[in-house]
Design a protein around this motif. Structure first.
Motif, PDB file in Angstrom:
ATOM      1  N   GLY A 141     -11.289  30.405 -15.471  1.00 18.43           N
ATOM      2  CA  GLY A 141     -10.141  31.089 -16.000  1.00 18.43           C
ATOM      3  C   GLY A 141      -9.435  30.041 -17.124  1.00 18.43           C
ATOM      4  N   ALA A 144     -11.517  29.728 -20.258  1.00 16.82           N
ATOM      5  CA  ALA A 144     -11.398  31.038 -20.904  1.00 16.82           C
ATOM      6  C   ALA A 144     -10.121  31.245 -21.925  1.00 16.82           C
ATOM      7  CB  ALA A 144     -11.640  32.292 -20.204  1.00 16.82           C
ATOM      8  N   VAL A 145      -8.992  30.612 -21.408  1.00 13.89           N
ATOM      9  CA  VAL A 145      -7.621  30.885 -22.168  1.00 13.89           C
ATOM     10  C   VAL A 145      -7.384  29.723 -22.888  1.00 13.89           C
ATOM     11  CG1 VAL A 145      -6.535  32.266 -20.194  1.00 13.89           C
ATOM     12  CG2 VAL A 145      -6.233  29.712 -20.226  1.00 13.89           C
ATOM     13  N   THR A 258      -5.292  33.576 -12.684  1.00 12.52           N
ATOM     14  CA  THR A 258      -5.810  34.206 -14.189  1.00 12.52           C
ATOM     15  C   THR A 258      -4.648  34.918 -14.799  1.00 12.52           C
ATOM     16  OG1 THR A 258      -8.181  34.493 -13.321  1.00 12.52           O
ATOM     17  CG2 THR A 258      -7.657  35.720 -15.108  1.00 12.52           C
ATOM     18  N   VAL A 259      -4.112  35.935 -14.099  1.00 12.22           N
ATOM     19  CA  VAL A 259      -2.865  36.529 -14.815  1.00 12.22           C
ATOM     20  C   VAL A 259      -1.971  35.410 -15.125  1.00 12.22           C
ATOM     21  CG1 VAL A 259      -0.811  38.130 -14.096  1.00 12.22           C
ATOM     22  CG2 VAL A 259      -3.153  38.406 -13.018  1.00 12.22           C
ATOM     23  N   CYS A 260      -1.484  34.557 -14.797  1.00  9.30           N
ATOM     24  CA  CYS A 260      -0.609  33.382 -15.122  1.00  9.30           C
ATOM     25  C   CYS A 260      -1.091  32.735 -16.309  1.00  9.30           C
ATOM     26  CB  CYS A 260      -0.223  32.459 -13.871  1.00  9.30           C
ATOM     27  SG  CYS A 260       0.642  33.307 -12.441  1.00  9.30           S
ATOM     28  N   LEU A 261      -2.354  32.286 -16.303  1.00  9.22           N
ATOM     29  CA  LEU A 261      -2.930  31.764 -17.340  1.00  9.22           C
ATOM     30  C   LEU A 261      -2.835  32.679 -18.611  1.00  9.22           C
ATOM     31  CD1 LEU A 261      -5.722  29.598 -15.686  1.00  9.22           C
ATOM     32  CD2 LEU A 261      -3.916  28.699 -16.825  1.00  9.22           C
ATOM     33  N   TYR A 262      -3.294  33.718 -18.467  1.00  8.71           N
ATOM     34  CA  TYR A 262      -3.398  34.641 -19.695  1.00  8.71           C
ATOM     35  C   TYR A 262      -2.034  34.826 -20.066  1.00  8.71           C
ATOM     36  CZ  TYR A 262      -8.337  35.367 -20.253  1.00  8.71           C
ATOM     37  OH  TYR A 262      -9.663  35.367 -20.878  1.00  8.71           O
ATOM     38  N   SER A 264       0.237  32.781 -20.024  1.00  9.94           N
ATOM     39  CA  SER A 264       0.639  31.655 -20.865  1.00  9.94           C
ATOM     40  C   SER A 264       0.071  31.587 -22.128  1.00  9.94           C
ATOM     41  CB  SER A 264       0.379  30.388 -19.933  1.00  9.94           C
ATOM     42  OG  SER A 264       1.192  30.304 -18.854  1.00  9.94           O
ATOM     43  N   ALA A 265      -1.194  32.001 -22.234  1.00 13.53           N
ATOM     44  CA  ALA A 265      -2.043  31.884 -23.364  1.00 13.53           C
ATOM     45  C   ALA A 265      -1.651  32.831 -24.500  1.00 13.53           C
ATOM     46  CB  ALA A 265      -3.486  32.196 -23.230  1.00 13.53           C
ATOM     47  N   SER A 266      -1.241  33.981 -23.905  1.00 10.70           N
ATOM     48  CA  SER A 266      -0.529  35.051 -24.700  1.00 10.70           C
ATOM     49  C   SER A 266       0.878  34.555 -25.609  1.00 10.70           C
ATOM     50  CB  SER A 266      -0.401  36.272 -24.064  1.00 10.70           C
ATOM     51  OG  SER A 266      -1.613  36.877 -23.723  1.00 10.70           O
ATOM     52  N   ASN A 269      -0.184  31.635 -27.990  1.00  7.13           N
ATOM     53  CA  ASN A 269      -0.807  31.886 -29.004  1.00  7.13           C
ATOM     54  C   ASN A 269      -0.212  33.220 -30.034  1.00  7.13           C
ATOM     55  OD1 ASN A 269      -3.254  30.114 -28.959  1.00  7.13           O
ATOM     56  ND2 ASN A 269      -2.989  30.835 -26.731  1.00  7.13           N
TER      57      ASN A 269
END
Length: 270
Positions: A141, A144-145, A258-262, A264-266, A269
């Motif tokens: 994950g 992926a981010v 996965t939820v936390c990382l996405y 952050s990435a959102s 970015n």
């Protein structure tokens, strides 16, 4: 494609036993090597980190099937590629179905200094994570981010164990994974580098959607069964929980990460 080395057909040979022994942590630590099983992991190793690949093993059928994306790049990089029969490969591998290909690799050395010198914006710190599947999925994950690295404490599972390596689906060869860290000094190093530590825990007093994720930060993820102990949460800058709107009691470690990382990435970015 150039011819491979002479086929290996004896599943009880010393070479086969040496490869199989890499399923044991003590052997990996002593030799500095680990085994990547299956075409996805081996392809990513050959294409992204050929410097760490010691030997590639492939059955005749796999050599034909994966010639373009594994065997030819491996030979072009000057790697040792060995033909083996199915019985030999099964004797080498931890799983009963290695899908025709495996590779012995050198342990990927990454240091915290190296990671911090690159001024990271998004990190994951795993502490007391013991489940191989969860650890591997978090690494996947993070890859992926676009996270900058995964940091793993010395109290966590060995990320070069066969189950973890399989669970990363090749991501282990894409981003730095720093292992053997002590938790408290690592948090202090992160804070000194201007990186906030966000403890992901169901006891958090901040909801994920209310946290500033724009600046550099590291998500701290804990044990699957008991989460993060109070003293660990106290050392982090914030304790954050993922909101649950349905009736599920909680999310498992890999899902929450996965939820936390996405999130952050959102945020980072746009």
């Amino acid at each position: 494609m150039p011819p491979l080395s002479a086929p290996l057909t004896n599943p009880r040979s010393d070479r086969v036993k040496a490869v199989r022994a890499l399923s044991r942590r003590s052997v990996r630590e002593r030799s500095g090597r680990f085994l990547a099983e299956g075409p996805q992991a081996v392809r990513e190793a050959v294409q992204h980190r050929p410097d760490c690949v010691v030997d590639v093993y492939a059955t005749p059928a796999a050599a034909q099937r994966y010639a373009a994306d594994i065997l030819e790049p491996a030979l072009a990089a000057g790697l040792h590629v060995h033909e083996v029969d199915e019985e030999v490969l099964a004797a080498m591998c931890d799983t009963g179905s290695p899908q025709g290909v495996a590779a012995v690799c050198r342990v990927l050395a990454a240091g915290l200094d190296e990671v911090l010198d690159r001024r990271p914006r998004l990190l994951v710190l795993l502490t007391h994570v013991r489940d191989p599947g969860n650890a591997g999925t978090v690494i996947r994950g993070a890859d992926a981010v676009g996270a900058d690295a995964v940091l793993v404490t010395d109290a966590s599972v060995d990320v070069f164990g066969p189950k973890v390596v399989r669970s990363t689906a090749g991501s282990l060869f894409h981003l730095p994974v720093v292992t053997g860290l002590a938790f408290e000094p690592t948090v202090e190093r992160l804070r000194a580098a201007g990186i906030r530590t966000l403890a992901a825990d169901g006891a958090g007093d901040r909801l994920l959607g209310d946290v500033d994720l724009l600046g550099p930060h590291a998500w701290v993820m804990g044990n699957e069964a008991w989460g993060l102990p109070e003293e660990t949460r106290a050392q982090c800058d914030e304790v954050v929980r993922v909101p649950i709107y349905g009736r599920a009691e909680s999310l498992n470690l890999a899902m929450a990460a996965t939820v936390c990382l996405y999130a952050s990435a959102s945020a980072q970015n746009g």
